[in-house]
Design a protein around this motif. Sequence first.
Motif, PDB file in Angstrom:
ATOM      1  N   UNK B 221      43.347  39.659  50.864  1.00  0.00           N
ATOM      2  CA  UNK B 221      43.158  38.411  50.388  1.00  0.00           C
ATOM      3  C   UNK B 221      42.527  38.584  49.046  1.00  0.00           C
ATOM      4  N   UNK B 222      43.147  38.435  47.910  1.00  0.00           N
ATOM      5  CA  UNK B 222      42.486  38.884  46.563  1.00  0.00           C
ATOM      6  C   UNK B 222      41.488  37.896  46.409  1.00  0.00           C
ATOM      7  N   UNK B 223      41.556  36.785  46.965  1.00  0.00           N
ATOM      8  CA  UNK B 223      40.415  35.717  46.697  1.00  0.00           C
ATOM      9  C   UNK B 223      39.213  35.461  47.621  1.00  0.00           C
ATOM     10  N   UNK B 224      39.262  36.406  48.527  1.00  0.00           N
ATOM     11  CA  UNK B 224      38.002  36.502  49.441  1.00  0.00           C
ATOM     12  C   UNK B 224      36.821  36.875  48.627  1.00  0.00           C
ATOM     13  N   UNK B 225      35.837  35.827  48.721  1.00  0.00           N
ATOM     14  CA  UNK B 225      34.802  35.897  47.791  1.00  0.00           C
ATOM     15  C   UNK B 225      33.796  37.275  47.928  1.00  0.00           C
ATOM     16  N   UNK B 226      33.589  37.693  49.325  1.00  0.00           N
ATOM     17  CA  UNK B 226      32.979  38.696  49.614  1.00  0.00           C
ATOM     18  C   UNK B 226      33.573  40.036  49.188  1.00  0.00           C
ATOM     19  N   UNK B 227      34.869  39.965  49.289  1.00  0.00           N
ATOM     20  CA  UNK B 227      35.696  41.220  48.914  1.00  0.00           C
ATOM     21  C   UNK B 227      35.562  41.304  47.301  1.00  0.00           C
ATOM     22  N   UNK B 228      35.687  40.056  46.629  1.00  0.00           N
ATOM     23  CA  UNK B 228      35.506  40.206  45.275  1.00  0.00           C
ATOM     24  C   UNK B 228      33.897  40.860  44.866  1.00  0.00           C
ATOM     25  N   UNK B 229      33.095  40.180  45.581  1.00  0.00           N
ATOM     26  CA  UNK B 229      31.872  40.326  45.291  1.00  0.00           C
ATOM     27  C   UNK B 229      31.386  41.994  45.664  1.00  0.00           C
ATOM     28  N   UNK B 230      31.822  42.568  46.360  1.00  0.00           N
ATOM     29  CA  UNK B 230      31.496  44.116  46.468  1.00  0.00           C
ATOM     30  C   UNK B 230      32.399  44.849  46.017  1.00  0.00           C
ATOM     31  N   UNK B 231      33.629  44.524  45.550  1.00  0.00           N
ATOM     32  CA  UNK B 231      34.317  45.296  44.544  1.00  0.00           C
ATOM     33  C   UNK B 231      33.560  45.312  43.229  1.00  0.00           C
ATOM     34  N   UNK B 232      32.948  44.032  42.918  1.00  0.00           N
ATOM     35  CA  UNK B 232      32.324  44.138  41.576  1.00  0.00           C
ATOM     36  C   UNK B 232      30.902  45.082  41.693  1.00  0.00           C
ATOM     37  N   UNK B 233      30.237  44.974  42.957  1.00  0.00           N
ATOM     38  CA  UNK B 233      29.201  45.847  43.087  1.00  0.00           C
ATOM     39  C   UNK B 233      29.784  47.336  42.974  1.00  0.00           C
ATOM     40  N   UNK B 234      30.750  47.755  43.710  1.00  0.00           N
ATOM     41  CA  UNK B 234      31.317  49.280  43.585  1.00  0.00           C
ATOM     42  C   UNK B 234      31.756  49.377  41.860  1.00  0.00           C
ATOM     43  N   UNK B 235      32.629  48.500  41.302  1.00  0.00           N
ATOM     44  CA  UNK B 235      32.659  48.898  39.792  1.00  0.00           C
ATOM     45  C   UNK B 235      31.297  49.151  38.899  1.00  0.00           C
ATOM     46  N   UNK B 236      30.258  48.385  39.210  1.00  0.00           N
ATOM     47  CA  UNK B 236      29.428  48.507  38.728  1.00  0.00           C
ATOM     48  C   UNK B 236      28.558  49.694  38.985  1.00  0.00           C
ATOM     49  N   UNK B 237      28.752  50.143  40.169  1.00  0.00           N
ATOM     50  CA  UNK B 237      28.045  51.568  40.622  1.00  0.00           C
ATOM     51  C   UNK B 237      28.766  52.683  39.883  1.00  0.00           C
ATOM     52  N   UNK B 238      30.134  52.572  39.652  1.00  0.00           N
ATOM     53  CA  UNK B 238      30.986  53.544  38.928  1.00  0.00           C
ATOM     54  C   UNK B 238      30.622  53.466  37.399  1.00  0.00           C
ATOM     55  N   UNK B 239      29.788  52.516  37.208  1.00  0.00           N
ATOM     56  CA  UNK B 239      29.659  52.267  35.603  1.00  0.00           C
ATOM     57  C   UNK B 239      30.489  51.636  34.929  1.00  0.00           C
ATOM     58  N   UNK B 240      31.500  50.812  35.756  1.00  0.00           N
ATOM     59  CA  UNK B 240      32.395  49.680  34.878  1.00  0.00           C
ATOM     60  C   UNK B 240      31.782  48.667  34.910  1.00  0.00           C
ATOM     61  N   UNK B 241      30.830  48.304  34.106  1.00  0.00           N
ATOM     62  CA  UNK B 241      30.049  47.078  34.113  1.00  0.00           C
ATOM     63  C   UNK B 241      30.893  45.972  33.733  1.00  0.00           C
ATOM     64  N   UNK B 242      31.541  46.069  32.761  1.00  0.00           N
ATOM     65  CA  UNK B 242      32.268  44.908  31.833  1.00  0.00           C
ATOM     66  C   UNK B 242      33.199  44.524  33.071  1.00  0.00           C
ATOM     67  N   UNK B 243      34.240  45.399  33.617  1.00  0.00           N
ATOM     68  CA  UNK B 243      35.040  45.010  34.562  1.00  0.00           C
ATOM     69  C   UNK B 243      34.317  44.316  35.563  1.00  0.00           C
TER      70      UNK B 243
END
Lengths: 683, 385, 155, 188
Positions: B221-243
């Motif tokens: 479910x690409x719209x699952x807010x929790x999933x999106x949120x943690x995806x963002x956290x993961x991206x940020x920790x990888x350094x892809x802040x913009x993404x």
Amino acid sequence: MVRTAQSGEFIEGVDDQMTPEVGHFALALALALALVQSVLPILGAKRRNILWMQSARWSAFGQVLFVTVAFLALMQAFITSDFTVKNVVENSNSLKPMLYKVAGTWGSHEGSLLLWTLILTVFGAAVALFGSNIPQALKARTLSVQAWISVGFLTFMLFTSNPFDRVFPPPSDGQDLNPLLQDVGLAMHPPLLYFGYVGFSIVFSFAVAALIEGRVDAAWARWVRPWTLAAWMSLTAGIALGSWWAYYELGWGGWWFWDPVENVSFMPWLMGTALLHSAIVTEKRDAFKSWTILLAILTFSLSLLGTFVVRSGLLTSVHAFAVDPERGLYILGLLAVSIGGSLALFAWRAPMMEPGGLFKPISREAGLLVNNLILTTATGVVLFGTLYPLFYEAMTGGEKLSVGPPFFNAAFIPVMLPLVFAMGCGPFLSWKRADLPGVLQRLRFVALLAVLGTLAVWYLAEGGPVLGYLSLMLAFWLFMATVREWTMRIKLFEGPVSTSWRRASNLPRSAHGMTLAHAGLAVAMFGFIGSTVWKSEEIMFVQPGADISIGGFDVRFNGVERVRGPNYFADRGELTVSRDGKYLTDLFPERRTYPVAQSTTTESAIRSTLAGDLYASIANPASEDASTQGAWTLRILYEPLVNFIWIGSAMLVLGGGLSLSDRRLRVGAPRRKAAVTARVPAE
Amino acid sequence: MIWLVFAALSTIGLLFVGLPLRRRSEMTSVMADTTPAVLLDQLDEVKRDLERGVISGAEATAAEQEIKRRILMQSRKTAQATKELTSGGRFAIVLSAMFVPAFAFGYYAVMGSPEIPGIAFSERTAERQETAKVADLTNQLYDRLTTDPSGGPSEGWMLLGQTYSRMGRFADAAEAFGIVAKRPEATSAVFSMLAEALISAEQGVVTPAAVTAIEHAMELDPSNPAAVFYKAVALRQKGDIAQAHDLLVRRLNNADSFYPWMESFVAEANRIGTEIGRAPISLANFAPMVNAPGPTQEDIENAQDLTVEERQAFIMSMVERLAARLQDEPDDLDGWMRLGNAYSVLGDREQAIVALERAEILLSEAPQNDPRRQTLKEALARMRQ
Amino acid sequence: MRHVIIALFLLLPVMAFAVEPDEMLQDLVLEERARVISKELRCVVCQNQDIDSSNAGVARDLRILVRERLVAGDSDEEVIAFIHARYGDYVLMRPPFNASTLALWLAPFVLAVVSLLAGWAIILRSRRKGVVADFSEVEEAEIARFIDINTPKDN
Amino acid sequence: MGRILAFIPLAIAAVFGGFFLWGLNPDRDPNNIPSVLISQPAPQFDLAAIEGLETPGLSRADLVDNAGPVIVNVFASWCVPCRAEHGILTQMVEKDGLRLFGINYKDKPEDATKWLAELGNPYERIGSDLSGRAGIEWGLSGVPETFIVGPDGTVLFRYVGPVVGDEAIARFREALEQAGALPRGQNG
């Protein structure tokens, strides 16, 4: 929403449900009173306004009342395990034994600060209550200065370390107090230590008041002396208790480690001892005036420095409180104002003091001067050694260095030994000009005895370092000389015993006090030397049934049993001690595990006798080799004469107490009727 | 009650300063300088020492001379100090006395927490029993699930995982969610909960296992807010802040109405946005303003530096605007449901029920298989508890 | 910071004694030397403890290392130098005597000398002949009056 | 003369106060011990691989004659902060293409293997230091510690504690930039 309804019910409920807030409010009132007290009386003294000066008395009482209310409120929170108080959450646990719940009140940074302030206000109130022989203006100024310190510490507490910070909703249970600190000795240690530390505050206040007033004389020295003595006694007891705690709780059998925190409590003691002696010269001969004032300022400054070091995280130490640079900065500011201010005042006023009585190079004054100089030097050595790592780091830009016991032992002991020698002679010297040949004549016999005693020990004991024997000889010297001086004063063996008895009871109590204290130091020295030089130690793996022999004792290890305590469980070893086949006692050293605090302590078991301690502690083997399966690690120490340290310390404290009870210290106190006649003479 | 105690304490404090105002006559006697007494005692002492033979006659005379010299000095000093004592200054005392309660109340008003009661541990048996009961039930549930030959129902495991999460036992929670995640019926929510538990267990660090869980959740479910949120956290920790930032904003843009999770999205987006210099976004941009007049530029600017309470008030005003609009367009089913949700998030249960009941009436005309029926039923049940 | 503290604590095994029997050498002379050396070395993860009385893992490793070096035939100085080379000045409980510690080691001497000088100066100043003038009659009378006024008269 | 003497205590107190103020500087960590290894050749050590793991072992020879600076990270599965640090190191390897060597300090091989399987293995080589002896050679005071070693085998930087949190990462990246492992100024 449901929650508010509940809290509403609570507030209208039982009284003690609001105690934490009452405590907090009481602290605010105490601060308000301290603010008033720090301004009105000193202004009153300047304008000779009696009402304003008088206000110091009652606001000092008020302060002590409110700080006590706050202290009791905090204690109540600890006793009932009220986890809405953050400090209780962080330092207590519902399972903790009641004694340690109570002791938890002053176990943390915040609580100990409250205790600090309580003692500060107690000393202020004590001067207001008992200082009836002190002139009103001096008393008013002193109490104002004391209130300045109060303001400093109350604001420090309320704005950076409030013991009444709240948590809502409360956590289900508290974190535990560090189990190492759960010990009777340690529970009592801070209050005593603080009594000494903080007690010197009143001496400081007296000194600053005298500088403001521009008057230091024999009478001033006499008014200050009882307060100095009281603080010094407490500090002595506090340090001794702390060292006793380290001795039996840490499981290493050591009693002094030259840890920064130990050092910072030791320095005020050294300075305080110098002050005690220098004040005698000021009282008797009107001399050493600016020096006595300086010592009074420095003694309390070193106490403050101790507080600063322990609470700022400046130096690493086993005992330090949680590190917080903000608190550190606040205390540093306090230090700058109090120490800087008082020393600046000193620099301005001291040169105006009139020089005192003259004396010869061989005289009681000169002897006390030697005492002062040596104690100051020793303090300087400890201070420099303690702070050198910091200086070094600052100078080299981050390099680190350790200054440990080897340095202190090498630098401190040689400085102090001449003092012990001088202590033997000092009391024989008369004021102004002493008869040196006469004194030497009296001490010849003492010196001979000291040498003989040392030789006897050397013959009996199996070797040891030269420094040990030298110290031993000096300890003998001090003890014999002190006893000799006392017998001389009461003319013991020179006439009938009844005469001596009469003379002894006529002698001022302070004279007996000095004898007891000096002899106490000699006794403590026997303890230091015995337990350092002739200590023996065995560390081994033992299977149940093993026999160990140490210091002439035979110890049998019977095994280990698992036992439960209120908030810990323990492995308890069972040892049977016998000597020459004769049963003496059983020892039960424990290794305790505190599950809540997740830590372990060793509880050593000690068979204490005057001749020495047999000291056992236990831990399980860290390695799991097949060869050591089921074995336990046992550590047994024999510490000869170690109890002399505490006996000597007790003698020091008792000696101080005897001195304190001397009636001369209360001269001038109105004896009701006399007060009326002593009305200001109408000139 | 507590203020009464404070008032009593303050009165005592006031009295302590004011006391010197009473009793006036006794004062002068205390003013006596006790220096003479000390000097006389010193003279006495020399005499006593001489009698006892501690000092010689010459020493005694010298000492006496010295003390007498001090006496002389003292005597002259006393003669000079003729300055009269004053006893005025009553007004200053009264003022100081008033200062004490004023200061204490002033301080306490700012720093005190009179609303928090003290609660002794012994009074909290009910709460402890509750905790113990929950722990007990959790253990029972765990036992039942593990002994179930068919591996235990997924609902049970999910309940267990959520309970563990609430108890702060994240590693256990992750284990429970992990069991459901291996089953074919695992939904996106299962994976996002798993990811959350894994990340919490590592104190906020996104581990490879957590990344896998997030990926699964996103796939389902690409719209699952929790999933999106943690995806963002993961991206940020990888350094892809913009993404990460884009991802959060995109999801916010896709939201069709106000949801409680939006606040944390906005907060997170602003937190990481500052690192790469993105302009802060405002919740108001995404709040349920379907037809209502949008917030002005001023509103947005204000919203950015709001405190928690102010932000709460701000949301409240948004909700009120929605409520006002619904008065005009009472047939907006989604609007009523959104309003009900919003009230429930704000903690206003009665209003929430009212709004949801309005929605229920409108929904009765909708077809039986309308998914909103189920949602509404659950929401109402929750509110009416 | 918090993490560092956790890290340091994790190096602490279950509380054990500092010196463990299995570390100790059979050779009593070497063991005695090892104990003396251990008291000169600081446990780097502890606060002001020598490795002899510390139960930290690193301290234990260092103790074993000290004994290994001794068995290998190193002198006391060589053993200390070996560890000093790896951990720096910080590991020495007795600061080395060099330019940067000159101030520390000289401090006791300097302080003692300053004290001696100060004492000497004070004594010199205090032995000056004071003016031992007798009191004049007026003064005697003043003193007598002072004593009289201030003597408690209630007996 | 007396006037000047009376000022001495104040002057000494002021000097002490200055040092105290310096000591309170928040960047100063009284527990941090500088390493003697900085600017020195990396110590001699030779560690075998973790048993049961394909990653090869690590010795001093692997730290010399590299094309660029490398990171040596001391870790253990029992060390909680190491977990937190792991992701950041992994990211440095994956994203910045840095070379990472590991010293597995006093860790059971099976624990270490399991740990790496769970969290991923970014290490190029890992030496298993079961006895802790290599740790002493590196002047280790705790776990984790991370070193940057230059191409010629010189130790350039040491970080005590986990490289976690913006401040720590920034410091570490700056050291990497100075060592030439990262292009300058990339980290804003």
